[in-house]
Design an enzyme around this catalytic site. Structure first.
Site, short mmCIF file in Angstrom:
data_model
loop_
_atom_site.label_atom_id
_atom_site.label_comp_id
_atom_site.label_asym_id
_atom_site.label_seq_id
_atom_site.Cartn_x
_atom_site.Cartn_y
_atom_site.Cartn_z
CE1 TYR A 297 -3.10 -2.93 0.17
CE2 TYR A 297 -3.93 -2.10 2.25
CZ TYR A 297 -4.00 -3.00 1.21
OH TYR A 297 -4.99 -3.97 1.22
CE LYS B 254 1.26 -17.78 -1.03
NZ LYS B 254 0.42 -18.98 -0.81
CG ASP C 57 -2.10 -19.92 1.15
OD1 ASP C 57 -1.36 -19.69 2.14
OD2 ASP C 57 -1.72 -20.60 0.18
CG ASP D 183 -7.17 -4.02 4.21
OD1 ASP D 183 -8.17 -3.90 4.95
OD2 ASP D 183 -7.05 -3.38 3.14
CG ASP E 142 -12.57 -6.07 5.99
OD1 ASP E 142 -12.24 -5.41 7.01
OD2 ASP E 142 -13.14 -5.56 5.01
#
Ligand code: NAD
Length: 353
Positions: free
Chosen positions: A141, A188, A220, A244, A248
């Site tokens: 980001y 990851k 994942d 993020d 959520d």
């Protein structure tokens, strides 16, 4: 104590929920002998309308002179064009960066009384109480990017340095020490170089926290475990974008977005506190907003920025007592059942205080 709190209501229900939080904080001030002063300022769409920018300099000046920021939400259909040069969410990213608020704390608790509002079976929700620590000012980001280039390609860069990872890892390990001494770091590392650096650095920081059990999980797999065995997590550390997404996802465990608080903190006590939800234009101005996420954010403000643990706990217990007593805003009411307004819910919390 005396404290100055910058209040940035923003847009939509942000205005309604911050208003309620100010009532509750004032009440706590009276009850515990503190003098809280609130300074309201502009951010988001309303700031664009009034000043042409989503984060006016005046807002930053007011915030710099305060002990903490309480924010509502920004955005709405009026400012939703993603190609517009000035957008409400830019104000949020800018203010986090300005104050170097690199760690985002998001507690997610499943309340048994709200189990019917989640898509999971009630037994999976027993004892779900997770604290997510999301890195907030690095990664894709904020890394180097090419917005459009020749129009045929674009890129964002997931860039992390060792100090950036280490400082947020310290926040997570310290939080784990204060809870059940268990930390899950999400990455990851099997595919991304930046995430191999993440895993290595978290491992190095772990050497300072021998009493905390550390576990590395690929993002994942983490998304799956959050749904299949959410109660197995305690403190979860993740880089910006993964954090993020998984926070959520985890928000569904709480029954409603309106329930969830967050704190963005840096190296000092100063922090920014806001509910996880957005400006909810579909219910704005109708007295239907659930103020819980903002009230619990105010509790985090008391705890982290003002050092008022007893008051923070009193507020959290009052919110829980209101829920146990059956107080329900529309989003958490039984299907077809009755519900109370934003203000009535707050009054129930104040009553419980
Ligand atoms: P949203 O969180 O505003 O709303 C999603 C759904 O949840 C809506 O149905 C809404 O009514 C409901 N909801 C949210 N908060 C609630 C509450 N406190 N009580 C009861 N119901 C609640 O997300 P969205 O609809 O995707 O976005 C609306 C606007 O908010 C957009 O402009 C978006 O960019 C912005 N947004 C801002 C933030 C922020 O300020 N941090 C975060 C997310 C979205």
């Amino acid at each position: 104590m005396k404290a100055t709190i910058t209040v940035l209501p923003g847009d939509g229900i942000g205005v309604e929920v911050t208003n309620q939080a100010m009532h509750v904080l004032s009440r706590i001030g009276t009850q515990y002998g503190h003098d809280f002063t609130f300074h309201e300022a502009l951010i988001g769409g309303i700031a664009i309308d009034k000043t042409g920018t989503s984060l006016p300099d005046e807002t930053l000046t007011i915030a710099e002179q305060s002990d903490a920021i309480l924010l509502g939400a920004v955005g709405g259909p009026k400012w939703s064009d993603p190609t517009a040069p000035v957008r409400p969410e830019q104000g949020l990213l800018k203010i986090r960066k300005h104050f170097e608020l690199f760690a985002n704390l998001r507690p997610v608790k499943a309340y048994p009384a709200l189990a019917q509002h989640t898509p999971l079976r009630a037994e999976l929700l027993e004892n779900v109480d997770i604290l997510f620590v999301r890195e907030l000012t690095g990664g894709a980001y904020f890394g180097p990017r090419q917005e459009q280039g020749d129009g045929d390609s674009a890129y964002d860069t997931m860039l992390y340095s060792v100090p950036e990872v280490a400082r947020v890892a310290h926040v997570a390990f310290r939080a784990a020490q204060g809870r059940s001494k268990k930390l899950t770091s999400v990455d990851k590392a099997n595919v991304l170089a930046s995430m191999r650096l993440w895993r290595r650095t978290v491992g190095e920081v772990h050497e300072d926290y021998g009493d905390v059990a550390l576990d590395h999980v690929l993002v994942d797999a983490c998304t799956m475990y959050l749904m299949t065995r959410p109660a197995s997590f305690d403190v979860v550390l993740a880089e910006n974008m993964f954090g993020d997404i998984i926070t959520d996802e985890a928000s569904v465990l709480a029954g409603s977005l309106g329930m969830l608080p967050s704190a963005s903190i840096g190296a000092e006590k100063f922090g920014l506190y806001e509910p996880v939800h957005g400006s909810a234009p579909d219910i704005a101005g109708q007295g239907k907003a659930n103020p819980t996420g903002t009230l619990l954010s105010a509790a985090m403000l008391l705890r982290y920025s003002l050092g008022l643990e007893e008051e923070a706990m009193a507020l959290e217990q009052a919110v829980e007592a209101a829920l146990v007593s059956g107080a329900r805003t529309a989003d958490i009411a039984p299907r077809g059942g009755s519900y109370i307004s934003t203000e009535e819910f707050t009054q129930t919390v104040i009553g419980a205080l």
